[in-house]
Write an enzyme that holds these catalytic residues in place. Structure first.
Site, PDB file in Angstrom:
ATOM      1  N   TRP A 155       0.808  -1.227   0.000  1.00 46.07           N
ATOM      2  CA  TRP A 155       0.000   0.000   0.000  1.00 46.07           C
ATOM      3  C   TRP A 155       0.838   1.272   0.000  1.00 46.07           C
ATOM      4  CZ3 TRP A 155       1.748   2.562   4.128  1.00 46.07           C
ATOM      5  CH2 TRP A 155       2.237   1.823   5.206  1.00 46.07           C
ATOM      6  N   PRO A 180      -2.971  -5.909  -6.127  1.00 54.63           N
ATOM      7  CA  PRO A 180      -2.574  -4.767  -5.281  1.00 54.63           C
ATOM      8  C   PRO A 180      -3.078  -4.954  -3.853  1.00 54.63           C
ATOM      9  CG  PRO A 180      -4.465  -4.176  -6.649  1.00 54.63           C
ATOM     10  CD  PRO A 180      -4.099  -5.599  -7.011  1.00 54.63           C
ATOM     11  N   GLY A 232       6.834  -6.308   0.162  1.00 54.29           N
ATOM     12  CA  GLY A 232       6.092  -6.201   1.421  1.00 54.29           C
ATOM     13  C   GLY A 232       6.977  -6.628   2.578  1.00 54.29           C
ATOM     14  N   GLU A 254      11.073  -8.227  -2.478  1.00 54.03           N
ATOM     15  CA  GLU A 254      11.575  -6.918  -2.058  1.00 54.03           C
ATOM     16  C   GLU A 254      10.970  -6.672  -0.692  1.00 54.03           C
ATOM     17  OE1 GLU A 254      11.769  -3.555  -1.081  1.00 54.03           O
ATOM     18  OE2 GLU A 254      10.655  -2.767  -2.806  1.00 54.03           O
ATOM     19  N   LEU A 255      11.778  -6.911   0.365  1.00 54.76           N
ATOM     20  CA  LEU A 255      11.213  -6.989   1.722  1.00 54.76           C
ATOM     21  C   LEU A 255      11.662  -5.817   2.595  1.00 54.76           C
ATOM     22  CD1 LEU A 255      11.706 -10.868   1.958  1.00 54.76           C
ATOM     23  CD2 LEU A 255       9.742  -9.607   1.059  1.00 54.76           C
ATOM     24  N   CYS A 288      10.389   1.420   2.567  1.00 58.00           N
ATOM     25  CA  CYS A 288      11.318   0.401   3.084  1.00 58.00           C
ATOM     26  C   CYS A 288      12.761   0.858   2.977  1.00 58.00           C
ATOM     27  CB  CYS A 288      11.076  -0.935   2.405  1.00 58.00           C
ATOM     28  SG  CYS A 288      11.110  -0.804   0.645  1.00 58.00           S
TER      29      CYS A 288
HETATM   30  C1  SIN Z   1       9.245   0.711  -0.949  1.00 57.24           C
HETATM   31  O1  SIN Z   1       9.213   1.356   0.087  1.00 57.24           O
HETATM   32  O2  SIN Z   1       8.757  -0.433  -0.998  1.00 57.24           O
HETATM   33  C2  SIN Z   1       9.849   1.245  -2.215  1.00 57.24           C
HETATM   34  C3  SIN Z   1      10.449   2.565  -2.092  1.00 57.24           C
HETATM   35  C4  SIN Z   1      11.043   3.099  -3.376  1.00 57.24           C
HETATM   36  O3  SIN Z   1      10.720   2.657  -4.484  1.00 57.24           O
HETATM   37  O4  SIN Z   1      11.863   3.997  -3.243  1.00 57.24           O
END
Ligand code: SIN
Length: 482
Positions: A155, A180, A232, A254-255, A288
């Protein structure tokens, strides 16, 4: 919601080129800024999930044989439509996610940049000819699409995360079932509607909404799905990855992150502050790659903390549509509680509260931009991903303390380093156990950067020339007797 193109607010799912409902089984989506109901989306049934898989599975037979140029042209058309409709897309995102409208517009352009990038990369899926065992032997190396892909996104970037997965998958010749987040489905559904307008053939793009666990289980267990790409939490990534084992799927994960933001006393204060404000407060800290632990060399501390106080106290928090608002709501009340729990725990264990540290009357999802000093490496806030607008500062004296402090995490996604000493830049960045390092910058996410992490932060890379490889399989044709 009043849009220029009302068709972009979709409350249905896309399966085999048809927008479908699911009777009364629906999920309500609320605006985190004011708590109002935006709309609802279907909670797809098991049968509908299976028909999305089977549509993608049939469509790949023609899609993968299209010339790269044809796939590229469709991606380019999709990109043009996204840009033409960027204001509507920004509004949809701001309403469902809470991002200030200007930042939402930046995200739409950020997501579109991946579509543009992979429209080009579609044409550069090159093979190789290698020498064989004898003069008459040749090895032809070609690349083929992995197959049907399940793409599951979060999200926090409702547009860019799904665009960053869909574009390379489609460019490579894969077909997709995208799911999504149920908190923010409308940005993704609008992208799917624009893809239909661009002319992607039926079944190539399927998009479903509903119960994450059920959809995750069916996508990961189906032998017709060949790859899962997920962004996530590390916890959910581990579950999905283990579910992929029996059917030997490829995975990209992608964690979570826990980025150190390291500042040496020879750094440039202006660059540090620009980098910090971006890396910490983008999306109210809900990224992240957010700067999670600020490690400042003692001699730099006094000037740094003054600059932080000034910059953070100037941040305007509030309604995402009000001009100059930089900090919107967090995604929901649970997110606010989590951030507050980390802040209060740090204070109880000796951290000093310099600014903020509380929820606001603006609404239950707002949390005040907060600055904490005297953080210690055994505090929860140092070891967990904050995902909120909190600057947690710790000081160090000598360079040799830095690696142990920085690498004290399994979340090896991103790190930031500020110093003007070139030898130190190489010395430290070589030993930092992170997939991405920003040196004298807080901006590390754009289409040409390979995005991804080390250790428990996942596997695979998104964006860049490497991103498309995640959706390709190598075939070796060994030619003999020629
Ligand atoms: C993310 O927080 O999952 C991605 C952040 C970004 O693309 O810079």
């Amino acid at each position: 919601m009043q849009l220029n193109n009302q068709l972009l607010l979709k409350n249905q799912c896309l399966i085999n080129g048809q927008w479908i409902e699911n009777g009364s089984q629906r999920i309500k989506v609320f605006n985190p800024s004011n708590g109002e109901l935006i709309e609802s989306v279907p909670a797809v049934s098991e049968k509908q999930i299976q028909s999305a898989i089977s549509a993608a599975s049939k469509a790949i037979e023609t899609w993968k044989h299209l010339a790269a140029d044809e796939r590229s042209i469709l991606l380019r058309k999709w990109y043009d439509l996204i840009i033409e409709n960027e204001l509507d897309l920004a509004q949809i995102m701001s309403d469902e996610q809470g991002k200030p409208i200007e930042e939402a517009l930046q995200e739409v352009r950020y997501g579109a940049s991946y579509v543009e990038w992979f429209a080009e990369e579609a044409k550069r899926i090159n093979g190789n000819i290698l020498p064989g065992k004898s003069l008459n032997n040749k090895i032809f190396v070609t690349k083929e699409p992995v197959g049907v892909c399940g793409l599951i996104t979060p999200w926090n970037f409702p547009n860019a995360m799904i665009a960053r997965k869909m574009a390379p998958a489609l460019a490579a010749g894969c077909t997709i079932i995208a799911k999504p987040s149920e908190e923010t489905p409308f940005s993704a559904l609008a992208l799917a509607e624009l893809a239909c307008m661009a002319g992607f053939p039926r079944g190539v793009i399927n998009m479903i909404t509903g119960d994450s666990k059920k959809i995750g289980e069916l996508l990961t267990s189906s032998p017709l799905v060949h790859k899962i790409s997920f962004t996530g939490s590390t916890k959910v990534g581990e579950i999905l990855k283990s579910q992929c084992v029996p059917t030997h799927k490829r995975t990209s994960m992608e964690l979570g992150g826990n980025a150190p933001f390291i500042i040496f006393d020879d750094a440039n204060l202006e660059e540090v502050m620009k980098g910090l404000m971006h890396a910490k407060f983008r999306n109210s800290g809900q990224t992240c790659v957010a700067a999670n632990r600020i490690l400042v060399q003692k001699k730099f501390y006094t000037q740094f903390i003054e600059a932080v106080k000034q910059a953070v106290s100037k941040l305007i928090i509030g309604d995402p549509y009000v001009q100059d608002v930089k900090i919107g709501p967090l995604i929901n009340e649970a997110a606010v509680k989590k951030v507050d729990r980390l802040v209060q725990d740090a204070i109880q264990n000796g951290a000093e509260l310099v600014l903020g540290g509380k929820t606001l009357e603006l609404g239950p999802c707002f949390y005040e931009p907060t600055v904490l000093t005297n953080i210690k490496p055994d505090m929860k806030i140092f070891n967990e991903e904050i995902f909120g607008p909190v600057v947690a500062i710790l000081t160090f004296e000598k360079e040799d303390e830095i690696l142990e402090l920085s690498n004290q995490t399994n979340a090896g996604l991103a790190a930031y380093l500020f110093t003007k000493d070139v030898a130190r830049i190489f010395r430290i960045s070589r030993e930092l156990q992170f997939g991405m390092i920003g040196v004298n910058t807080g901006v590390i996410s754009y289409a040409s950067v390979p995005f991804g992490g080390a250790k428990y932060s996942g596997e695979g890379r998104e964006g860049s020339k490497y991103g498309i490889e995640e959706y390709l399989e190598i075939k070796s044709t060994v030619l003999s007797g020629i």
